[in-house]
Design a protein around this motif. Structure first.
Motif, mmCIF file in Angstrom:
data_model
loop_
_atom_site.group_PDB
_atom_site.id
_atom_site.type_symbol
_atom_site.label_atom_id
_atom_site.label_comp_id
_atom_site.label_asym_id
_atom_site.label_seq_id
_atom_site.Cartn_x
_atom_site.Cartn_y
_atom_site.Cartn_z
ATOM 1 N N LEU A 58 0.840 -1.195 0.000
ATOM 2 C CA LEU A 58 0.000 0.000 0.000
ATOM 3 C C LEU A 58 0.873 1.241 0.000
ATOM 4 C CD1 LEU A 58 -2.759 -0.861 2.661
ATOM 5 C CD2 LEU A 58 -3.001 -0.847 0.168
ATOM 6 N N HIS A 59 0.442 2.244 -0.747
ATOM 7 C CA HIS A 59 1.123 3.541 -0.715
ATOM 8 C C HIS A 59 0.204 4.524 0.004
ATOM 9 C CE1 HIS A 59 2.375 7.525 -2.332
ATOM 10 N NE2 HIS A 59 3.548 7.026 -2.030
ATOM 11 N N LEU A 60 0.745 5.255 0.987
ATOM 12 C CA LEU A 60 -0.041 6.202 1.782
ATOM 13 C C LEU A 60 0.497 7.614 1.591
ATOM 14 C CD1 LEU A 60 -0.096 4.238 5.191
ATOM 15 C CD2 LEU A 60 -1.716 4.042 3.313
ATOM 16 N N THR A 67 -7.063 17.311 3.526
ATOM 17 C CA THR A 67 -7.405 16.654 4.797
ATOM 18 C C THR A 67 -7.771 15.188 4.564
ATOM 19 O OG1 THR A 67 -9.671 17.455 4.538
ATOM 20 C CG2 THR A 67 -8.216 18.754 5.954
ATOM 21 N N ARG A 68 -7.296 14.638 3.443
ATOM 22 C CA ARG A 68 -7.625 13.232 3.135
ATOM 23 C C ARG A 68 -6.365 12.383 3.022
ATOM 24 N NH1 ARG A 68 -10.867 14.253 -2.159
ATOM 25 N NH2 ARG A 68 -9.034 15.567 -2.321
ATOM 26 N N MET A 69 -6.484 11.167 3.509
ATOM 27 C CA MET A 69 -5.405 10.203 3.324
ATOM 28 C C MET A 69 -5.672 9.457 2.020
ATOM 29 S SD MET A 69 -4.283 6.965 5.697
ATOM 30 C CE MET A 69 -4.836 7.800 7.155
ATOM 31 N N ILE A 70 -4.706 9.504 1.125
ATOM 32 C CA ILE A 70 -4.842 8.811 -0.153
ATOM 33 C C ILE A 70 -4.139 7.460 -0.029
ATOM 34 C CG2 ILE A 70 -4.496 8.949 -2.656
ATOM 35 C CD1 ILE A 70 -6.239 11.233 -1.504
ATOM 36 N N ILE A 71 -4.930 6.396 -0.167
ATOM 37 C CA ILE A 71 -4.402 5.032 -0.049
ATOM 38 C C ILE A 71 -4.494 4.382 -1.424
ATOM 39 C CG2 ILE A 71 -4.688 2.795 1.098
ATOM 40 C CD1 ILE A 71 -6.234 4.313 3.322
ATOM 41 N N ASN A 89 -8.009 0.718 -6.777
ATOM 42 C CA ASN A 89 -7.560 2.112 -6.724
ATOM 43 C C ASN A 89 -8.636 3.079 -7.193
ATOM 44 O OD1 ASN A 89 -5.141 1.457 -5.579
ATOM 45 N ND2 ASN A 89 -3.990 1.420 -7.500
ATOM 46 N N VAL A 90 -9.494 2.639 -8.108
ATOM 47 C CA VAL A 90 -10.626 3.478 -8.520
ATOM 48 C C VAL A 90 -11.557 3.702 -7.318
ATOM 49 C CG1 VAL A 90 -12.731 3.531 -9.940
ATOM 50 C CG2 VAL A 90 -10.557 2.852 -10.967
ATOM 51 N N VAL A 91 -11.762 2.657 -6.522
ATOM 52 C CA VAL A 91 -12.610 2.761 -5.322
ATOM 53 C C VAL A 91 -11.982 3.717 -4.300
ATOM 54 C CG1 VAL A 91 -13.525 1.450 -3.337
ATOM 55 C CG2 VAL A 91 -13.578 0.447 -5.629
ATOM 56 N N LEU A 92 -10.657 3.640 -4.157
ATOM 57 C CA LEU A 92 -9.951 4.393 -3.111
ATOM 58 C C LEU A 92 -9.526 5.801 -3.531
ATOM 59 C CD1 LEU A 92 -7.585 1.537 -1.840
ATOM 60 C CD2 LEU A 92 -9.452 2.562 -0.529
ATOM 61 N N ARG A 93 -9.725 6.151 -4.799
ATOM 62 C CA ARG A 93 -9.069 7.372 -5.305
ATOM 63 C C ARG A 93 -9.526 8.665 -4.629
ATOM 64 N NH1 ARG A 93 -11.702 7.286 -11.354
ATOM 65 N NH2 ARG A 93 -13.865 7.583 -10.703
ATOM 66 N N GLY A 128 -9.884 9.060 -1.552
ATOM 67 C CA GLY A 128 -9.175 9.186 -0.281
ATOM 68 C C GLY A 128 -10.121 9.034 0.907
ATOM 69 N N VAL A 129 -9.530 8.955 2.089
ATOM 70 C CA VAL A 129 -10.287 8.813 3.337
ATOM 71 C C VAL A 129 -10.038 10.072 4.161
ATOM 72 C CG1 VAL A 129 -10.585 7.428 5.424
ATOM 73 C CG2 VAL A 129 -9.972 6.306 3.263
ATOM 74 N N PHE A 130 -11.105 10.771 4.514
ATOM 75 C CA PHE A 130 -10.933 11.997 5.295
ATOM 76 C C PHE A 130 -10.263 11.699 6.629
ATOM 77 C CE2 PHE A 130 -14.091 13.749 2.383
ATOM 78 C CZ PHE A 130 -13.597 15.027 2.192
ATOM 79 N N LEU A 131 -9.282 12.518 6.969
ATOM 80 C CA LEU A 131 -8.614 12.437 8.272
ATOM 81 C C LEU A 131 -9.445 13.225 9.285
ATOM 82 C CD1 LEU A 131 -5.043 13.325 6.967
ATOM 83 C CD2 LEU A 131 -5.736 11.082 7.802
ATOM 84 N N PRO A 132 -9.262 12.969 10.583
ATOM 85 C CA PRO A 132 -9.922 13.832 11.569
ATOM 86 C C PRO A 132 -9.428 15.270 11.376
ATOM 87 C CG PRO A 132 -8.832 11.942 12.625
ATOM 88 C CD PRO A 132 -8.399 11.959 11.198
ATOM 89 N N HIS A 133 -10.343 16.206 11.265
ATOM 90 C CA HIS A 133 -9.941 17.610 11.093
ATOM 91 C C HIS A 133 -11.092 18.508 11.522
ATOM 92 C CE1 HIS A 133 -12.125 16.763 7.365
ATOM 93 N NE2 HIS A 133 -12.365 18.063 7.272
ATOM 94 N N ILE A 134 -10.754 19.780 11.787
ATOM 95 C CA ILE A 134 -11.819 20.730 12.102
ATOM 96 C C ILE A 134 -12.025 21.646 10.907
ATOM 97 C CG2 ILE A 134 -11.638 20.625 14.620
ATOM 98 C CD1 ILE A 134 -10.005 23.169 14.586
#
Length: 443
Positions: A348-350, A355-359, A401-405, A407-413
């Motif tokens: 996996l590449h992170l 504010t998103r983690m791209i996996i 990767n199409v599903v993940l593109r 990204g996953v939001f990180l905790p943020h305000i």
């Protein structure tokens, strides 16, 4: 971060943190820096508002009027084990007659901390606030016996210092609406959402403000049960204080839970079009010819047969996917003739964007194919690999990767983004030191 060790030992198995964050002293300094213009604007609005009509028959010329408000100093410092201290110094220009102006200094010293309310949201609370008002200089040269006292009491009628103390937390750029945005649900895919829930009020150490979070995933609006973490999440203490504003940390369990949620939502089920056709397959598997009279494209429909698993090592993240591929033909009416178990181990590449983690699935390290069932007789493992491995090797990462593109939001305000991000993978956890950046407002 040593406090995180004790903090992250769960009181109950259902309330176990799987990620967390530390807002460092330099992060607090940055928040104070960006809050300063905001505080000046709020104070100017409050203090320079026209006074309510005075029923007493005083002469208009004797009324004090604040003509300028300038925040000279605005600082936010950490008090270990307790909270934060907000220190503000405001220069006020005051006129009581056309020829008379004087300068006053309003000083506010407030102790703040973040509490958890009954709804489970974090909120900023003022535990102590001391406002003082004193005269700095005056254009009047007359000697007065007690200038501070007299000018203070005059101006006190216009400046409601108690009101400022009641609303002192509004002078910061992260009021409670923004703190609540930390726990908002964020989309990962159209049917899958992630939510970070604070487990308790933050802890305060010399390293910074430590928040422990538990992730929940929703699929089609329903919270899904996640695999149980074998060990509570913990992190080692860094060698020195971090220059970054914020340090985020995510456990191995977090990533396994993420892929489990994607699997539950069906996002990891993929349809792969092979370059093979039934006619080319019949040359290698003779019984194919009796099943299909016309030449049809060969399709692999892969579904997960058990939950994925993520393993974190030093500088290395790996996902293990356990799929079953139905191999068949026909576009409108799919007819399966082989069922193959496919076990994929991929790197996996992170990285982080805003504010998103791209996996992303970077490279496949290992694939194992085994025959599950066959309508065309026995097929040797070597032939299965020769026929289907190239398609699986290429298409599975591409489709995931199409599903993940997004990204996953990180905790943020709200209204802050992350910059100068450094993602480091360690055994059992990922560390993300980064800086905060206030987003530019348009309009």
């Amino acid at each position: 971060l040593s406090i995180l060790l004790s903090l992250l030992v769960p009181a109950h198995t259902t309330r176990s943190p799987d990620c967390g964050g530390i807002l460092t002293p330099s992060g607090l300094r940055y928040l104070a820096e960006v809050s300063k213009p905001h505080a000046e604007s709020v104070l100017r609005q409050d203090l320079m508002a026209p006074p309510a009509p005075d029923p007493s028959p005083t002469s208009p010329s004797s009324r004090n009027q604040i003509i300028s408000v300038k925040v000279d100093k605005f600082s936010l410092t950490l008090i270990p084990d307790t909270g934060m201290r907000l220190s503000i110094e405001v220069d006020l220009g005051i006129t009581s007659a056309p020829s008379t102006t004087k300068e006053m200094r309003l000083s506010i010293l407030a102790d703040l901390h973040v509490d958890m309310n009954p709804e489970g949201n974090l909120e900023l609370v003022t535990s102590d606030c001391k406002p003082t008002l004193e005269e700095v200089q005056s254009t009047e040269e007359m000697d007065r016996s007690a200038p501070h006292k007299s000018s203070g009491s005059d101006v006190d009628k216009q400046i409601n210092v108690e009101k400022i103390c009641l609303e002192v937390s509004k002078l910061l750029l992260f009021p409670n609406e923004r703190l609540m945005s930390l726990a908002a649900p964020f989309p990962i895919t159209p049917s899958c959402q992630v939510q970070y829930l604070p487990l308790a009020a933050p802890m305060y150490s010399e390293q910074g403000i430590i928040i422990s979070l538990q992730t929940t995933f929703q699929v089609a609006g329903t919270v899904i049960p996640l695999p149980v973490s074998p060990v509570p999440f913990s992190m080692p203490e860094p060698a020195s204080s971090s220059p970054s504003h914020l340090i985020l940390a995510f456990s191995e369990h977090f990533y396994t839970s993420l892929f489990s949620a994607l699997e539950e939502s069906g996002a990891l089920n993929v349809s792969l079009l092979s370059s093979l056709t039934t006619a080319t397959l019949a040359e290698r598997i003779t019984q194919m010819g009796s099943l299909f009279q016309e030449d049809l494209p060969v399709v692999l429909q892969a579904v997960t047969r058990s939950s994925p698993h993520v393993v974190l090592e030093e500088d290395k993240a790996i996902v293990k996917l356990f799929l079953t591929a139905q191999i068949g033909a026909g576009s409108s009416l799919f007819q399966s003739f082989l069922s193959v178990n496919v076990d994929v181990t991929a790197r996996l590449h992170l990285s982080v964007a805003d504010t998103r983690m791209i996996i992303s699935v970077a490279a496949i390290e290992d694939i194992e194919l085994s025959l599950a069932s066959s309508d065309v007789g026995p097929v040797l493992a070597a032939l299965l690999e020769e026929l289907f491995l190239p398609t699986i090797r290429e298409e599975v990462p591409a489709q995931i990767n199409v599903v993940l593109r997004q990204g996953v939001f990180l905790p943020h305000i709200a209204s802050f983004t992350y910059t100068d991000v450094n993602v480091t993978i360690h055994k059992d956890y990922v560390l993300i030191p980064c800086n905060l950046q206030q987003e530019a407002r348009t309009g």
